[in-house]
Design a protein around this motif. Structure first.
Motif, mmCIF file in Angstrom:
data_model
loop_
_atom_site.group_PDB
_atom_site.id
_atom_site.type_symbol
_atom_site.label_atom_id
_atom_site.label_comp_id
_atom_site.label_asym_id
_atom_site.label_seq_id
_atom_site.Cartn_x
_atom_site.Cartn_y
_atom_site.Cartn_z
ATOM 1 N N PRO A 281 38.327 59.512 50.981
ATOM 2 C CA PRO A 281 38.290 58.281 50.184
ATOM 3 C C PRO A 281 38.401 58.570 48.696
ATOM 4 O O PRO A 281 37.975 59.622 48.219
ATOM 5 C CB PRO A 281 36.922 57.685 50.520
ATOM 6 C CG PRO A 281 36.085 58.864 50.898
ATOM 7 C CD PRO A 281 37.017 59.863 51.536
ATOM 8 N N ASP A 282 39.004 57.641 47.994
ATOM 9 C CA ASP A 282 39.113 57.737 46.535
ATOM 10 C C ASP A 282 38.834 56.338 45.979
ATOM 11 O O ASP A 282 39.751 55.572 45.699
ATOM 12 C CB ASP A 282 40.495 58.229 46.125
ATOM 13 C CG ASP A 282 40.630 58.394 44.614
ATOM 14 O OD1 ASP A 282 39.583 58.463 43.938
ATOM 15 O OD2 ASP A 282 41.776 58.413 44.119
ATOM 16 N N LEU A 283 37.563 56.010 45.835
ATOM 17 C CA LEU A 283 37.164 54.667 45.430
ATOM 18 C C LEU A 283 36.624 54.675 44.010
ATOM 19 O O LEU A 283 35.825 55.539 43.644
ATOM 20 C CB LEU A 283 36.089 54.122 46.376
ATOM 21 C CG LEU A 283 36.460 53.998 47.862
ATOM 22 C CD1 LEU A 283 35.289 53.405 48.627
ATOM 23 C CD2 LEU A 283 37.705 53.160 48.044
ATOM 24 N N ALA A 284 37.034 53.680 43.229
ATOM 25 C CA ALA A 284 36.491 53.502 41.891
ATOM 26 C C ALA A 284 35.142 52.811 41.983
ATOM 27 O O ALA A 284 34.790 52.198 43.001
ATOM 28 C CB ALA A 284 37.450 52.670 41.042
ATOM 29 N N THR A 285 34.379 52.894 40.916
ATOM 30 C CA THR A 285 33.099 52.181 40.870
ATOM 31 C C THR A 285 33.342 50.681 40.769
ATOM 32 O O THR A 285 34.439 50.225 40.400
ATOM 33 C CB THR A 285 32.277 52.624 39.660
ATOM 34 O OG1 THR A 285 32.967 52.242 38.462
ATOM 35 C CG2 THR A 285 32.059 54.133 39.675
ATOM 36 N N ALA A 286 32.313 49.916 41.069
ATOM 37 C CA ALA A 286 32.419 48.461 40.939
ATOM 38 C C ALA A 286 32.742 48.075 39.504
ATOM 39 O O ALA A 286 33.565 47.182 39.246
ATOM 40 C CB ALA A 286 31.124 47.801 41.394
ATOM 41 N N GLU A 287 32.104 48.744 38.555
ATOM 42 C CA GLU A 287 32.334 48.431 37.141
ATOM 43 C C GLU A 287 33.792 48.672 36.757
ATOM 44 O O GLU A 287 34.397 47.867 36.037
ATOM 45 C CB GLU A 287 31.409 49.284 36.264
ATOM 46 C CG GLU A 287 29.936 48.924 36.358
ATOM 47 C CD GLU A 287 29.249 49.475 37.597
ATOM 48 O OE1 GLU A 287 28.074 49.137 37.824
ATOM 49 O OE2 GLU A 287 29.883 50.248 38.359
ATOM 50 N N ALA A 288 34.375 49.758 37.267
ATOM 51 C CA ALA A 288 35.762 50.073 36.929
ATOM 52 C C ALA A 288 36.733 49.072 37.541
ATOM 53 O O ALA A 288 37.698 48.646 36.896
ATOM 54 C CB ALA A 288 36.094 51.494 37.384
ATOM 55 N N VAL A 289 36.494 48.692 38.786
ATOM 56 C CA VAL A 289 37.380 47.725 39.436
ATOM 57 C C VAL A 289 37.330 46.384 38.709
ATOM 58 O O VAL A 289 38.367 45.766 38.425
ATOM 59 C CB VAL A 289 37.003 47.556 40.919
ATOM 60 C CG1 VAL A 289 37.782 46.405 41.549
ATOM 61 C CG2 VAL A 289 37.270 48.852 41.686
ATOM 62 N N LEU A 290 36.135 45.925 38.391
ATOM 63 C CA LEU A 290 35.993 44.640 37.698
ATOM 64 C C LEU A 290 36.542 44.700 36.278
ATOM 65 O O LEU A 290 37.128 43.717 35.787
ATOM 66 C CB LEU A 290 34.525 44.226 37.690
ATOM 67 C CG LEU A 290 33.954 43.818 39.054
ATOM 68 C CD1 LEU A 290 32.436 43.823 39.026
ATOM 69 C CD2 LEU A 290 34.471 42.436 39.468
ATOM 70 N N ALA A 291 36.381 45.831 35.608
ATOM 71 C CA ALA A 291 36.890 45.961 34.244
ATOM 72 C C ALA A 291 38.405 45.842 34.203
ATOM 73 O O ALA A 291 38.979 45.417 33.187
ATOM 74 C CB ALA A 291 36.448 47.298 33.643
ATOM 75 N N GLY A 292 39.076 46.200 35.308
ATOM 76 C CA GLY A 292 40.517 46.075 35.376
ATOM 77 C C GLY A 292 41.018 44.652 35.495
ATOM 78 O O GLY A 292 42.219 44.400 35.353
ATOM 79 N N ARG A 293 40.128 43.691 35.760
ATOM 80 C CA ARG A 293 40.454 42.264 35.850
ATOM 81 C C ARG A 293 41.734 42.016 36.662
ATOM 82 O O ARG A 293 42.720 41.452 36.161
ATOM 83 C CB ARG A 293 40.594 41.659 34.458
ATOM 84 C CG ARG A 293 39.306 41.656 33.656
ATOM 85 C CD ARG A 293 39.509 41.147 32.242
ATOM 86 N NE ARG A 293 40.104 39.815 32.218
ATOM 87 C CZ ARG A 293 39.454 38.665 32.383
ATOM 88 N NH1 ARG A 293 38.140 38.696 32.583
ATOM 89 N NH2 ARG A 293 40.072 37.510 32.317
ATOM 90 N N PRO A 294 41.758 42.420 37.935
ATOM 91 C CA PRO A 294 42.985 42.255 38.734
ATOM 92 C C PRO A 294 43.374 40.801 38.953
ATOM 93 O O PRO A 294 44.482 40.532 39.422
ATOM 94 C CB PRO A 294 42.632 42.954 40.052
ATOM 95 C CG PRO A 294 41.128 42.977 40.099
ATOM 96 C CD PRO A 294 40.687 43.095 38.676
ATOM 97 N N TRP A 295 42.513 39.869 38.599
ATOM 98 C CA TRP A 295 42.819 38.441 38.715
ATOM 99 C C TRP A 295 43.472 37.876 37.453
ATOM 100 O O TRP A 295 43.872 36.718 37.429
ATOM 101 C CB TRP A 295 41.526 37.663 38.989
ATOM 102 C CG TRP A 295 40.481 37.856 37.918
ATOM 103 C CD1 TRP A 295 40.361 37.171 36.751
ATOM 104 C CD2 TRP A 295 39.439 38.838 37.905
ATOM 105 N NE1 TRP A 295 39.306 37.641 36.009
ATOM 106 C CE2 TRP A 295 38.718 38.662 36.695
ATOM 107 C CE3 TRP A 295 39.035 39.829 38.790
ATOM 108 C CZ2 TRP A 295 37.630 39.459 36.353
ATOM 109 C CZ3 TRP A 295 37.952 40.619 38.445
ATOM 110 C CH2 TRP A 295 37.261 40.437 37.248
ATOM 111 N N ALA A 296 43.594 38.673 36.421
ATOM 112 C CA ALA A 296 44.040 38.166 35.119
ATOM 113 C C ALA A 296 45.449 37.591 35.161
ATOM 114 O O ALA A 296 45.793 36.705 34.372
ATOM 115 C CB ALA A 296 43.958 39.279 34.070
ATOM 116 N N ASP A 297 46.295 38.079 36.081
ATOM 117 C CA ASP A 297 47.669 37.569 36.165
ATOM 118 C C ASP A 297 47.794 36.392 37.117
ATOM 119 O O ASP A 297 48.907 35.975 37.463
ATOM 120 C CB ASP A 297 48.613 38.685 36.598
ATOM 121 C CG ASP A 297 48.288 39.236 37.990
ATOM 122 O OD1 ASP A 297 47.276 38.794 38.589
ATOM 123 O OD2 ASP A 297 49.035 40.112 38.472
#
Length: 495
Positions: A281-297
């Protein structure tokens, strides 16, 4: 033919603080006889598959013994397991049957007995020394040689998400009927690879290592079956959070010709070992995923927290993702599913819809995984927690979450339940007045099974790693019975 059917289906996470009791089985599946046939008919489960199989044959009668299933959690109360094993092994209804089909998970653990499924099968074999006995298993089983030595045929789910439960039962019963009708002599061979394959990259509904392994197993068995002799290979990955000696990935081969069976088992096991690094597995932390704002687009996004996924033995209580989301500026209408918190549910039902109160969410059961998060909450909706699955996994099965509440926490809708079950079906959300297709961002305590219902309904699905009983970094969990080397995945073929 009279075929006996019994079921013991439970996956135990050794690091969960939630012991599994009779009430947990009664909340999910606790039945026998005619009541079992009524519960399972038309469902996408192993017993449902058995009923479908028998319905297509005029020469078969199914005899249902105890069928017991509880949602994954901590180890099962030992006295209860002993009672289930005695009831099935000594069941007078099984007298005179021609064969026995067992729906087993493979990763059940007792509070005393680390391998209750072997204990059950050993008792049945003692009673029925010459009876054909076949079993189906979950892909995340932990299977001991002492178990397979007592079986005549075995299958394992081939899909993850597990949408082929019924098909696994049908394949098992096809082999069992062939053994009975042809008076065939078969055995089940077990070849372990001395590794445990983490499940984060194990989906079979797209490109990936487990799908390739399943394809290779089917092809190799087909190539080896150049006559009428029975030959079938079923890989399994084991369960990474079961601290028991038999936790070990491998392959089950049902065969008549032992030499061909061993060659097939060696081939599939070698293929598994050569692909083991693909499971890392190669999972980012919750903070990192949310900081990326994947919903922004404008994408509709699901962010999963597998470390507390109930179907991996999660407790519905870890605060990691929720705490990170408090600072994420999520879009209006976003949903967090869920916290298992009976006390908060009771408070919400007492206060009623529209009421507001202070509450602490998460961290109430196990402080190792984070501290409670204090918030103010408004009650939006109250339910009795009952619905019926409508999506691909376990379609048609009744679900009882216990009473639930939908809370508004600073604009984030938070589902709180009495029982701990994964939010893997659209009916789960509809129960709370939520149209899942209108949710901009969903934060869910879920894992790969989530995709069976929602894989095509979100534009982006991301998983993050947080502290929890099913976290990706198993080195942080206190194993005592599994050699650490089994988690060290290396790119080498076993020769």
């Amino acid at each position: 033919m009279r075929i006996g059917v019994a079921r013991l289906w439970h996956e135990a996470n050794s690091f969960s603080v939630c012991e599994t009791t009779l009430a947990h089985f009664q909340d999910r599946e606790w039945c026998r006889g005619a009541a079992a046939a009524e519960l399972y008919r038309g469902t996408a489960t192993e017993p449902g598959g058995a009923l479908s199989w028998a319905g297509r044959r005029k020469d078969v009668e199914l005899v249902f013994s105890r069928c017991a299933s509880a949602a994954p959690a901590g180890p099962v109360d030992q006295a209860l397991l002993d009672s289930i094993a005695r009831e099935i092994a000594e069941d007078p209804a099984l007298e005179g049957i021609d064969g026995l089909y067992l729906s087993l998970h493979g990763a059940c653990i007792g509070t005393v007995d680390p391998d209750p499924e072997t204990t059950l099968v050993a008792a049945l074999r003692s009673r029925f020394p010459n009876l054909p006995i076949a079993a189906s298993f979950d892909m995340h089983a932990c299977i001991a040689p002492e178990l397979t030595d007592r079986l005549d045929a075995a299958t394992v789910y081939r899909t993850y998400p597990h949408v082929d439960m019924a098909e696994a039962a049908i394949a098992t019963l096809d082999m069992l009927a062939g053994i009975i009708e042809g008076n065939r002599k078969t055995r089940v061979l077990l070849r372990m690879i001395d590794k445990i394959l983490p499940s984060f990259n194990m989906r079979t509904d797209g490109p990936g290592p487990m799908g390739d392994i399943e394809t290779e197993a089917v092809a190799a068995a087909s190539h080896g079956a150049n006559d009428a002799a029975l030959l079938a290979a079923y890989p399994y990955a084991s369960f990474a959070y079961a601290d028991v000696p038999q936790a070990n990935a491998g392959v089950l081969v049902t065969c008549e010709d032992e030499s061909r069976g061993r060659a097939l088992a060696d081939h599939v096991a070698g293929y598994m070992k050569s692909n083991q690094m693909r499971f890392l597995p190669d999972l980012a932390t919750a903070e990192a995923v949310l900081a990326g704002r994947p919903w922004a687009d404008g994408s509709r996004v699901a962010i999963l927290e597998p470390a507390d996924n109930p179907l991996s033995g999660g407790i519905g209580d870890t605060p990691g993702l929720f705490a990170a989301a408090r600072n994420a500026d999520l879009p209006d209408g976003s949903v967090f599913a869920f916290f298992c918190d009976p006390e908060t549910v009771t408070k919400a039902h007492q206060e009623g819809v529209g009421a507001t109160f202070a509450v602490s969410l998460g961290g109430r059961l196990d402080a190792r995984f984070g501290q409670p998060v204090a918030v103010g909450a408004e009650v939006l909706c109250l339910t009795d927690g009952r619905f019926r699955n409508e999506d691909a996994m376990e379609r048609g099965m009744r679900v009882d979450l216990g009473r639930t509440a939908l809370l508004n926490v600073d604009g984030l809708r938070v589902i709180v339940t009495t029982g701990c079950q994964s939010p893997n079906d659209a009916a789960y959300f509809r129960l709370h007045g939520i149209d899942i297709d209108e949710v901009p961002v969903l934060l869910a305590k879920a894992k790969n099974h989530f995709r069976a219902a929602f894989g095509s309904r979100f534009d982006v699905i991301r998983s993050c790693d947080t502290p929890g009983p099913a976290m990706a970094d198993v080195s942080r969990l206190p194993f005592r019975n599994v050699p650490r080397e089994r988690f060290n995945l290396e790119n080498q073929r076993d020769t």
